[in-house]
Write a protein that holds these residues in place. Structure first.
Motif, PDB file in Angstrom:
ATOM      1  N   ARG A   1      -7.403   4.832   2.364  1.00 29.06           N
ATOM      2  CA  ARG A   1      -7.332   6.291   2.435  1.00 29.06           C
ATOM      3  C   ARG A   1      -5.943   6.710   2.876  1.00 29.06           C
ATOM      4  O   ARG A   1      -5.347   6.114   3.762  1.00 29.06           O
ATOM      5  CB  ARG A   1      -8.332   6.857   3.441  1.00 29.06           C
ATOM      6  CG  ARG A   1      -9.751   6.749   3.017  1.00 29.06           C
ATOM      7  CD  ARG A   1     -10.613   7.496   3.991  1.00 29.06           C
ATOM      8  NE  ARG A   1     -12.014   7.243   3.753  1.00 29.06           N
ATOM      9  CZ  ARG A   1     -12.964   7.674   4.535  1.00 29.06           C
ATOM     10  NH1 ARG A   1     -12.679   8.368   5.610  1.00 29.06           N
ATOM     11  NH2 ARG A   1     -14.210   7.412   4.259  1.00 29.06           N
ATOM     12  N   MET A   2      -5.446   7.771   2.251  1.00 30.76           N
ATOM     13  CA  MET A   2      -4.169   8.335   2.666  1.00 30.76           C
ATOM     14  C   MET A   2      -4.375   9.825   2.882  1.00 30.76           C
ATOM     15  O   MET A   2      -5.014  10.488   2.072  1.00 30.76           O
ATOM     16  CB  MET A   2      -3.101   8.126   1.599  1.00 30.76           C
ATOM     17  CG  MET A   2      -2.681   6.693   1.442  1.00 30.76           C
ATOM     18  SD  MET A   2      -1.189   6.461   0.470  1.00 30.76           S
ATOM     19  CE  MET A   2      -1.447   7.460  -0.939  1.00 30.76           C
ATOM     20  N   SER A   3      -3.865  10.314   3.966  1.00 24.11           N
ATOM     21  CA  SER A   3      -3.954  11.747   4.200  1.00 24.11           C
ATOM     22  C   SER A   3      -2.540  12.305   4.279  1.00 24.11           C
ATOM     23  O   SER A   3      -1.576  11.579   4.492  1.00 24.11           O
ATOM     24  CB  SER A   3      -4.718  12.057   5.488  1.00 24.11           C
ATOM     25  OG  SER A   3      -3.896  11.917   6.605  1.00 24.11           O
ATOM     26  N   SER A   4      -2.452  13.603   4.114  1.00 23.90           N
ATOM     27  CA  SER A   4      -1.131  14.224   4.144  1.00 23.90           C
ATOM     28  C   SER A   4      -0.537  14.223   5.547  1.00 23.90           C
ATOM     29  O   SER A   4       0.662  14.397   5.708  1.00 23.90           O
ATOM     30  CB  SER A   4      -1.217  15.649   3.606  1.00 23.90           C
ATOM     31  OG  SER A   4      -2.086  16.411   4.413  1.00 23.90           O
TER      32      SER A   4
ATOM     33  N   VAL B   1       1.200  10.697   5.613  1.00 25.83           N
ATOM     34  CA  VAL B   1       2.280  10.527   4.642  1.00 25.83           C
ATOM     35  C   VAL B   1       2.897  11.898   4.382  1.00 25.83           C
ATOM     36  O   VAL B   1       2.350  12.708   3.637  1.00 25.83           O
ATOM     37  CB  VAL B   1       1.740   9.925   3.326  1.00 25.83           C
ATOM     38  CG1 VAL B   1       2.886   9.654   2.370  1.00 25.83           C
ATOM     39  CG2 VAL B   1       0.961   8.658   3.605  1.00 25.83           C
TER      40      VAL B   1
ATOM     41  N   MET C   1       5.315  12.737   2.594  1.00 26.70           N
ATOM     42  CA  MET C   1       5.706  12.948   1.204  1.00 26.70           C
ATOM     43  C   MET C   1       4.571  13.610   0.420  1.00 26.70           C
ATOM     44  O   MET C   1       4.806  14.447  -0.448  1.00 26.70           O
ATOM     45  CB  MET C   1       6.074  11.626   0.550  1.00 26.70           C
ATOM     46  CG  MET C   1       6.664  11.777  -0.830  1.00 26.70           C
ATOM     47  SD  MET C   1       7.259  10.217  -1.439  1.00 26.70           S
ATOM     48  CE  MET C   1       5.956   9.828  -2.580  1.00 26.70           C
ATOM     49  N   LEU C   2       3.314  13.258   0.721  1.00 25.39           N
ATOM     50  CA  LEU C   2       2.175  13.894   0.055  1.00 25.39           C
ATOM     51  C   LEU C   2       2.098  15.376   0.397  1.00 25.39           C
ATOM     52  O   LEU C   2       1.796  16.205  -0.465  1.00 25.39           O
ATOM     53  CB  LEU C   2       0.871  13.195   0.446  1.00 25.39           C
ATOM     54  CG  LEU C   2       0.626  11.821  -0.155  1.00 25.39           C
ATOM     55  CD1 LEU C   2      -0.672  11.253   0.383  1.00 25.39           C
ATOM     56  CD2 LEU C   2       0.595  11.887  -1.657  1.00 25.39           C
ATOM     57  N   ARG C   3       2.369  15.705   1.637  1.00 21.93           N
ATOM     58  CA  ARG C   3       2.361  17.110   2.046  1.00 21.93           C
ATOM     59  C   ARG C   3       3.460  17.876   1.314  1.00 21.93           C
ATOM     60  O   ARG C   3       3.246  18.991   0.838  1.00 21.93           O
ATOM     61  CB  ARG C   3       2.540  17.228   3.547  1.00 21.93           C
ATOM     62  CG  ARG C   3       2.435  18.674   4.014  1.00 21.93           C
ATOM     63  CD  ARG C   3       2.614  18.846   5.493  1.00 21.93           C
ATOM     64  NE  ARG C   3       1.690  17.986   6.216  1.00 21.93           N
ATOM     65  CZ  ARG C   3       1.937  17.516   7.437  1.00 21.93           C
ATOM     66  NH1 ARG C   3       3.045  17.812   8.048  1.00 21.93           N
ATOM     67  NH2 ARG C   3       1.062  16.750   8.038  1.00 21.93           N
ATOM     68  N   THR C   4       4.629  17.265   1.206  1.00 19.98           N
ATOM     69  CA  THR C   4       5.744  17.903   0.515  1.00 19.98           C
ATOM     70  C   THR C   4       5.424  18.093  -0.963  1.00 19.98           C
ATOM     71  O   THR C   4       5.695  19.156  -1.526  1.00 19.98           O
ATOM     72  CB  THR C   4       7.015  17.044   0.669  1.00 19.98           C
ATOM     73  OG1 THR C   4       7.246  16.816   2.050  1.00 19.98           O
ATOM     74  CG2 THR C   4       8.214  17.730   0.062  1.00 19.98           C
ATOM     75  N   LEU C   5       4.841  17.079  -1.573  1.00 21.82           N
ATOM     76  CA  LEU C   5       4.479  17.174  -2.984  1.00 21.82           C
ATOM     77  C   LEU C   5       3.407  18.236  -3.214  1.00 21.82           C
ATOM     78  O   LEU C   5       3.489  19.025  -4.165  1.00 21.82           O
ATOM     79  CB  LEU C   5       3.990  15.816  -3.488  1.00 21.82           C
ATOM     80  CG  LEU C   5       3.684  15.708  -4.964  1.00 21.82           C
ATOM     81  CD1 LEU C   5       4.945  15.950  -5.780  1.00 21.82           C
ATOM     82  CD2 LEU C   5       3.104  14.351  -5.277  1.00 21.82           C
ATOM     83  N   ALA C   6       2.415  18.294  -2.344  1.00 18.68           N
ATOM     84  CA  ALA C   6       1.356  19.299  -2.469  1.00 18.68           C
ATOM     85  C   ALA C   6       1.929  20.703  -2.310  1.00 18.68           C
ATOM     86  O   ALA C   6       1.563  21.619  -3.059  1.00 18.68           O
ATOM     87  CB  ALA C   6       0.266  19.048  -1.442  1.00 18.68           C
TER      88      ALA C   6
END
Length: 96
Positions: free
Chosen positions: A10-13, A16, A18-23
């Motif tokens: 599992r990965m959460s923003s 990570v 980078m996921l928050r930035t991408l979202a």
């Protein structure tokens, strides 16, 4: 042990960034992204039409007939929708 096993894969923003930035980028920039994708699709469709017209004229005539039929269908649909809207508003005013 069980809690560690449930976290595997599992990965959460929060973990990570980078996921928050991408979202965030996708949320804010979706109109530009969709405009770019639609532009590319239109260019590809135009080029495919040019190639079809150059090499397969009879097939392109059928494509033109299909496009004309689609335009007629959409126009008749909107006319029917307009008539239905006017019909229901007239009957709603009569009921009051």
């Amino acid at each position: 042990m069980k809690s560690e096993a449930s976290k595997v894969g599992r990965m959460s923003s929060k973990e990570v960034p980078m996921l928050r930035t991408l979202a965030t980028l996708l949320k804010k920039g979706w109109p530009f992204l969709s405009a770019a994708v639609l532009t590319v699709l239109v260019i590809v469709a135009y080029n495919m039409g040019e190639i079809l017209e150059k090499h397969h004229r009879k097939l392109m005539e059928n494509v033109h007939y299909a496009i004309a039929a689609l335009i007629l269908f959409v126009s008749f649909y909107f006319i029917a929708l307009l008539i239905r809207t006017v019909w229901t508003t007239v009957h709603d005013e009569d009921d009051q």
